[in-house]
Scaffold this active site. Structure first.
Site, mmCIF file in Angstrom:
data_model
loop_
_atom_site.group_PDB
_atom_site.id
_atom_site.type_symbol
_atom_site.label_atom_id
_atom_site.label_comp_id
_atom_site.label_asym_id
_atom_site.label_seq_id
_atom_site.Cartn_x
_atom_site.Cartn_y
_atom_site.Cartn_z
ATOM 1 N N LYS A 131 0.818 -1.219 0.000
ATOM 2 C CA LYS A 131 0.000 0.000 0.000
ATOM 3 C C LYS A 131 0.854 1.273 0.000
ATOM 4 O O LYS A 131 0.518 2.247 -0.679
ATOM 5 C CB LYS A 131 -0.948 0.002 1.200
ATOM 6 C CG LYS A 131 -2.030 -1.070 1.108
ATOM 7 C CD LYS A 131 -2.975 -1.011 2.281
ATOM 8 C CE LYS A 131 -4.015 -2.121 2.184
ATOM 9 N NZ LYS A 131 -5.000 -2.067 3.281
ATOM 10 N N GLY A 148 -12.326 -7.527 11.059
ATOM 11 C CA GLY A 148 -12.250 -6.619 9.931
ATOM 12 C C GLY A 148 -12.999 -7.031 8.686
ATOM 13 O O GLY A 148 -12.829 -6.406 7.634
#
Length: 277
Positions: free
Chosen positions: A65, A241
């Site tokens: 990322k 999550g």
């Protein structure tokens, strides 16, 4: 057929192809969403090859990322502040836009979980990597006081400079009972990868029992190591999550499909049923 992918390492466990297929079925679209295993040295080339071959969008997961944020030609303001990108959008002529939907995805999931009682006054985020950085701004903009706690204090300092209202909670403080300001109305979020390794974090039981919601950005068929720790400590509401994953995927989907945001709750229920098997 429209081509999409998710870049990561490891990547074989990714639920993104399944999620986007369910989204596509909702709105009558046909797409092919694949998994792309790559390495840090090959990441840039793999991204370029995918879009040269006609790819129409890609997601990025760990550990790429931050690398993706440096690779793209255009960053959205929120991705620039987080220095983290999880969504790639082709602009034509070899140019790529990078955005992060992680933070808004988590915020939307927490809003769903807390319901009518509303967002907690304070949010304590453990970790200072790309996952943590991407969620600071959305919670701040929603009116929450955001505290960051990380084992390496040096990683926190630049974030305090980037996000002016960010507060620091020394990592050692988690090993003791929470102070009075944390006695109620706060959410505890694990943004570290400790659960992937099955490691417990040095957190006093009082943090778990006092939190209105204990959230782990990791997910699995069973409770993560962090949530198991929280449950043993007498925590109230627990969440992994998976909801964040679905919500951030819905926002990425909208970036690729003319702003169409799919329904997330049916997809979340479907995935949960498939995971529990």
């Amino acid at each position: 057929m429209m081509q999409f992918t998710v870049f990561g390492n490891p990547i074989e466990h990714s639920l993104s192809p399944r999620i986007h297929q369910l989204f596509a079925e909702q709105c009558g679209k046909q797409l092919d969403y694949s998994r792309s295993l790559t390495s840090k040295h090959r990441f840039a080339g793999a991204v370029a090859s995918f879009f040269r071959a006609g790819g129409q969008g890609a997601n990025v997961t760990v550990p790429f990322k931050e690398q993706a944020a440096e690779l793209v030609t255009h960053l959205t303001p929120r991705a620039a502040r987080a220095a983290s990108v999880n969504t790639l959008i082709p602009l034509g002529q070899g140019q790529l836009a990078g955005d992060t939907t992680d933070g808004m995805g988590l915020l939307r999931d927490v809003e769903r979980l807390v319901g009518a009682q509303g967002l907690p006054q304070r949010v304590v985020i453990i970790g200072a990597g790309g996952a943590a950085r991407s969620v600071i701004e959305p919670f701040q903009e929603a009116g929450c006081e955001v505290y960051l706690s990380n084992r390496s204090a040096a990683k926190v300092t630049p974030l305090v400079q980037r996000f002016s209202a960010l507060k620091v909670l020394p990592f050692e403080a988690l090993g003791h009972s929470p102070s009075e300001e944390f006695n109620a109305n706060f959410c505890l979020i694990n943004a570290t990868s400790a659960s992937l390794a099955g490691h417990a974090l040095p957190i006093d039981d009082g943090w778990f029992s006092a939190a209105v919601l204990t959230y782990d950005m990791m997910y699995g068929a069973q409770l993560t190591a962090f949530l198991q720790q929280a449950k043993r400590a007498g925590a109230g509401e627990l969440a992994d999550g998976l909801g964040m994953l679905v919500e951030q995927a819905a926002l990425a989907f909208s970036l690729w499909h003319n702003g169409h945001v799919p329904e997330t709750l049916p997809v979340l229920h479907q995935l949960r049923a498939e995971l529990s098997g």
